[in-house]
Write a protein that holds these residues in place. Sequence first.
Motif, PDB file in Angstrom:
ATOM      1  N   TYR A 135      11.023  -9.858  -6.193  1.00 36.83           N
ATOM      2  CA  TYR A 135      11.739  -8.593  -6.011  1.00 36.83           C
ATOM      3  C   TYR A 135      11.441  -7.647  -7.171  1.00 36.83           C
ATOM      4  O   TYR A 135      11.171  -6.457  -6.961  1.00 36.83           O
ATOM      5  CB  TYR A 135      13.244  -8.847  -5.885  1.00 36.83           C
ATOM      6  CG  TYR A 135      14.030  -7.604  -5.550  1.00 36.83           C
ATOM      7  CD1 TYR A 135      14.194  -7.211  -4.226  1.00 36.83           C
ATOM      8  CD2 TYR A 135      14.602  -6.814  -6.539  1.00 36.83           C
ATOM      9  CE1 TYR A 135      14.898  -6.062  -3.899  1.00 36.83           C
ATOM     10  CE2 TYR A 135      15.312  -5.664  -6.225  1.00 36.83           C
ATOM     11  CZ  TYR A 135      15.456  -5.300  -4.903  1.00 36.83           C
ATOM     12  OH  TYR A 135      16.151  -4.159  -4.580  1.00 36.83           O
ATOM     13  N   ALA A 136      11.480  -8.162  -8.395  1.00 39.94           N
ATOM     14  CA  ALA A 136      11.212  -7.337  -9.578  1.00 39.94           C
ATOM     15  C   ALA A 136       9.794  -6.762  -9.517  1.00 39.94           C
ATOM     16  O   ALA A 136       9.568  -5.600  -9.864  1.00 39.94           O
ATOM     17  CB  ALA A 136      11.411  -8.149 -10.855  1.00 39.94           C
ATOM     18  N   TYR A 137       8.844  -7.580  -9.060  1.00 36.68           N
ATOM     19  CA  TYR A 137       7.468  -7.097  -8.944  1.00 36.68           C
ATOM     20  C   TYR A 137       7.370  -5.993  -7.889  1.00 36.68           C
ATOM     21  O   TYR A 137       6.795  -4.929  -8.136  1.00 36.68           O
ATOM     22  CB  TYR A 137       6.531  -8.256  -8.589  1.00 36.68           C
ATOM     23  CG  TYR A 137       5.126  -7.804  -8.299  1.00 36.68           C
ATOM     24  CD1 TYR A 137       4.375  -7.143  -9.267  1.00 36.68           C
ATOM     25  CD2 TYR A 137       4.542  -8.037  -7.060  1.00 36.68           C
ATOM     26  CE1 TYR A 137       3.073  -6.712  -9.001  1.00 36.68           C
ATOM     27  CE2 TYR A 137       3.254  -7.613  -6.788  1.00 36.68           C
ATOM     28  CZ  TYR A 137       2.526  -6.955  -7.771  1.00 36.68           C
ATOM     29  OH  TYR A 137       1.247  -6.522  -7.502  1.00 36.68           O
ATOM     30  N   LEU A 138       7.944  -6.224  -6.720  1.00 38.56           N
ATOM     31  CA  LEU A 138       7.892  -5.210  -5.663  1.00 38.56           C
ATOM     32  C   LEU A 138       8.614  -3.935  -6.091  1.00 38.56           C
ATOM     33  O   LEU A 138       8.163  -2.828  -5.796  1.00 38.56           O
ATOM     34  CB  LEU A 138       8.492  -5.772  -4.364  1.00 38.56           C
ATOM     35  CG  LEU A 138       7.670  -6.891  -3.736  1.00 38.56           C
ATOM     36  CD1 LEU A 138       8.445  -7.540  -2.596  1.00 38.56           C
ATOM     37  CD2 LEU A 138       6.321  -6.398  -3.268  1.00 38.56           C
ATOM     38  N   GLU A 139       9.693  -4.081  -6.822  1.00 41.06           N
ATOM     39  CA  GLU A 139      10.418  -2.921  -7.333  1.00 41.06           C
ATOM     40  C   GLU A 139       9.567  -2.136  -8.339  1.00 41.06           C
ATOM     41  O   GLU A 139       9.604  -0.911  -8.358  1.00 41.06           O
ATOM     42  CB  GLU A 139      11.723  -3.387  -7.982  1.00 41.06           C
ATOM     43  CG  GLU A 139      12.667  -2.277  -8.359  1.00 41.06           C
ATOM     44  CD  GLU A 139      14.004  -2.806  -8.800  1.00 41.06           C
ATOM     45  OE1 GLU A 139      15.011  -2.268  -8.321  1.00 41.06           O
ATOM     46  OE2 GLU A 139      14.053  -3.748  -9.630  1.00 41.06           O
ATOM     47  N   ALA A 179       0.858  -1.182   0.000  1.00 43.01           N
ATOM     48  CA  ALA A 179       0.000   0.000   0.000  1.00 43.01           C
ATOM     49  C   ALA A 179       0.893   1.231   0.000  1.00 43.01           C
ATOM     50  O   ALA A 179       1.831   1.321   0.800  1.00 43.01           O
ATOM     51  CB  ALA A 179      -0.914   0.002   1.217  1.00 43.01           C
ATOM     52  N   ASP A 180       0.620   2.164  -0.899  1.00 44.49           N
ATOM     53  CA  ASP A 180       1.475   3.351  -1.009  1.00 44.49           C
ATOM     54  C   ASP A 180       1.279   4.280   0.183  1.00 44.49           C
ATOM     55  O   ASP A 180       0.464   4.028   1.077  1.00 44.49           O
ATOM     56  CB  ASP A 180       1.282   4.056  -2.349  1.00 44.49           C
ATOM     57  CG  ASP A 180      -0.088   4.695  -2.501  1.00 44.49           C
ATOM     58  OD1 ASP A 180      -0.825   4.865  -1.509  1.00 44.49           O
ATOM     59  OD2 ASP A 180      -0.429   5.036  -3.652  1.00 44.49           O
ATOM     60  N   SER A 181       2.031   5.370   0.179  1.00 49.69           N
ATOM     61  CA  SER A 181       2.009   6.300   1.308  1.00 49.69           C
ATOM     62  C   SER A 181       0.652   6.974   1.517  1.00 49.69           C
ATOM     63  O   SER A 181       0.359   7.459   2.600  1.00 49.69           O
ATOM     64  CB  SER A 181       3.104   7.360   1.140  1.00 49.69           C
ATOM     65  OG  SER A 181       2.971   7.998  -0.112  1.00 49.69           O
ATOM     66  N   GLU A 197       9.625  -0.476   8.293  1.00 48.55           N
ATOM     67  CA  GLU A 197       8.210  -0.133   8.090  1.00 48.55           C
ATOM     68  C   GLU A 197       7.666   0.440   9.392  1.00 48.55           C
ATOM     69  O   GLU A 197       7.600  -0.249  10.420  1.00 48.55           O
ATOM     70  CB  GLU A 197       7.408  -1.364   7.665  1.00 48.55           C
ATOM     71  CG  GLU A 197       5.911  -1.168   7.608  1.00 48.55           C
ATOM     72  CD  GLU A 197       5.457  -0.121   6.601  1.00 48.55           C
ATOM     73  OE1 GLU A 197       4.343   0.383   6.758  1.00 48.55           O
ATOM     74  OE2 GLU A 197       6.214   0.199   5.668  1.00 48.55           O
ATOM     75  N   THR A 198       7.281   1.687   9.351  1.00 42.73           N
ATOM     76  CA  THR A 198       6.773   2.376  10.531  1.00 42.73           C
ATOM     77  C   THR A 198       5.523   1.685  11.060  1.00 42.73           C
ATOM     78  O   THR A 198       4.613   1.370  10.305  1.00 42.73           O
ATOM     79  CB  THR A 198       6.440   3.843  10.187  1.00 42.73           C
ATOM     80  OG1 THR A 198       7.611   4.447   9.658  1.00 42.73           O
ATOM     81  CG2 THR A 198       5.972   4.606  11.403  1.00 42.73           C
ATOM     82  N   GLY A 199       5.511   1.447  12.366  1.00 42.01           N
ATOM     83  CA  GLY A 199       4.341   0.881  13.014  1.00 42.01           C
ATOM     84  C   GLY A 199       4.278  -0.641  13.032  1.00 42.01           C
ATOM     85  O   GLY A 199       3.414  -1.208  13.690  1.00 42.01           O
ATOM     86  N   TYR A 200       5.185  -1.313  12.325  1.00 43.73           N
ATOM     87  CA  TYR A 200       5.175  -2.771  12.346  1.00 43.73           C
ATOM     88  C   TYR A 200       6.120  -3.260  13.449  1.00 43.73           C
ATOM     89  O   TYR A 200       7.202  -2.723  13.630  1.00 43.73           O
ATOM     90  CB  TYR A 200       5.597  -3.372  10.995  1.00 43.73           C
ATOM     91  CG  TYR A 200       5.531  -4.875  11.019  1.00 43.73           C
ATOM     92  CD1 TYR A 200       4.311  -5.522  10.949  1.00 43.73           C
ATOM     93  CD2 TYR A 200       6.675  -5.638  11.169  1.00 43.73           C
ATOM     94  CE1 TYR A 200       4.236  -6.898  11.019  1.00 43.73           C
ATOM     95  CE2 TYR A 200       6.609  -7.009  11.238  1.00 43.73           C
ATOM     96  CZ  TYR A 200       5.389  -7.634  11.159  1.00 43.73           C
ATOM     97  OH  TYR A 200       5.323  -9.000  11.247  1.00 43.73           O
ATOM     98  N   ASN A 217       3.936  -4.056   5.529  1.00 46.53           N
ATOM     99  CA  ASN A 217       3.649  -3.521   4.206  1.00 46.53           C
ATOM    100  C   ASN A 217       4.971  -3.538   3.426  1.00 46.53           C
ATOM    101  O   ASN A 217       5.997  -3.077   3.918  1.00 46.53           O
ATOM    102  CB  ASN A 217       3.129  -2.091   4.351  1.00 46.53           C
ATOM    103  CG  ASN A 217       2.865  -1.396   3.030  1.00 46.53           C
ATOM    104  OD1 ASN A 217       2.982  -1.964   1.955  1.00 46.53           O
ATOM    105  ND2 ASN A 217       2.510  -0.131   3.131  1.00 46.53           N
ATOM    106  N   LEU A 218       4.948  -4.050   2.213  1.00 54.93           N
ATOM    107  CA  LEU A 218       6.171  -4.175   1.426  1.00 54.93           C
ATOM    108  C   LEU A 218       6.386  -3.029   0.432  1.00 54.93           C
ATOM    109  O   LEU A 218       7.275  -3.104  -0.416  1.00 54.93           O
ATOM    110  CB  LEU A 218       6.180  -5.519   0.691  1.00 54.93           C
ATOM    111  CG  LEU A 218       6.141  -6.750   1.610  1.00 54.93           C
ATOM    112  CD1 LEU A 218       6.147  -8.030   0.799  1.00 54.93           C
ATOM    113  CD2 LEU A 218       7.296  -6.722   2.605  1.00 54.93           C
TER     114      LEU A 218
END
Length: 148
Positions: free
Chosen positions: A137-141, A46-48, A75-78, A63-64
């Motif tokens: 990784y390529a997908y997340l990138e 999920a974006d910012s 990741e803030t809050g995790y 969140n990735l």
Amino acid sequence: MRIFPLAVLLTCVSTGVTAEDHAESGEPLVGEALFGRQCVSCHIVADSDGTLLAGRNARTGPNLYEITTRGVAQETGYRYGEALAAVGLSGAMWSQDAFVAYVQDPTDWLRLQLEDRRARSKMAFKVRTPEEALDLYAYLESLTAPAE
């Protein structure tokens, strides 16, 4: 014949991707399918602004979003496990190599990073092959916001 392997083959043939290219960078389209099968039960992207880019609102894992450009355990809050948090405190960044090694065997990767055979990961799932890890990784990138 299963349709998914055929689709992957056709994607690679139509884009001119060779096995050597794949070994270096991964395929985002293949990674998207893998994420849908292997990661969505624990993770979201999920974006910012909070827009869900991938996943189904799972909250077991962090969140990735922008994982390919941020530090480990940032990741803030995790609430990260003790070992991964320790790696994060060392200033380690997620690189392609680190991500690929981690998702294939999270506990082993942490033990190597911390030089502590008792280190353990909260993530029990393991990605089966380096190729699948590269695809993820390529997908997340591909979901990472472009640098301004």
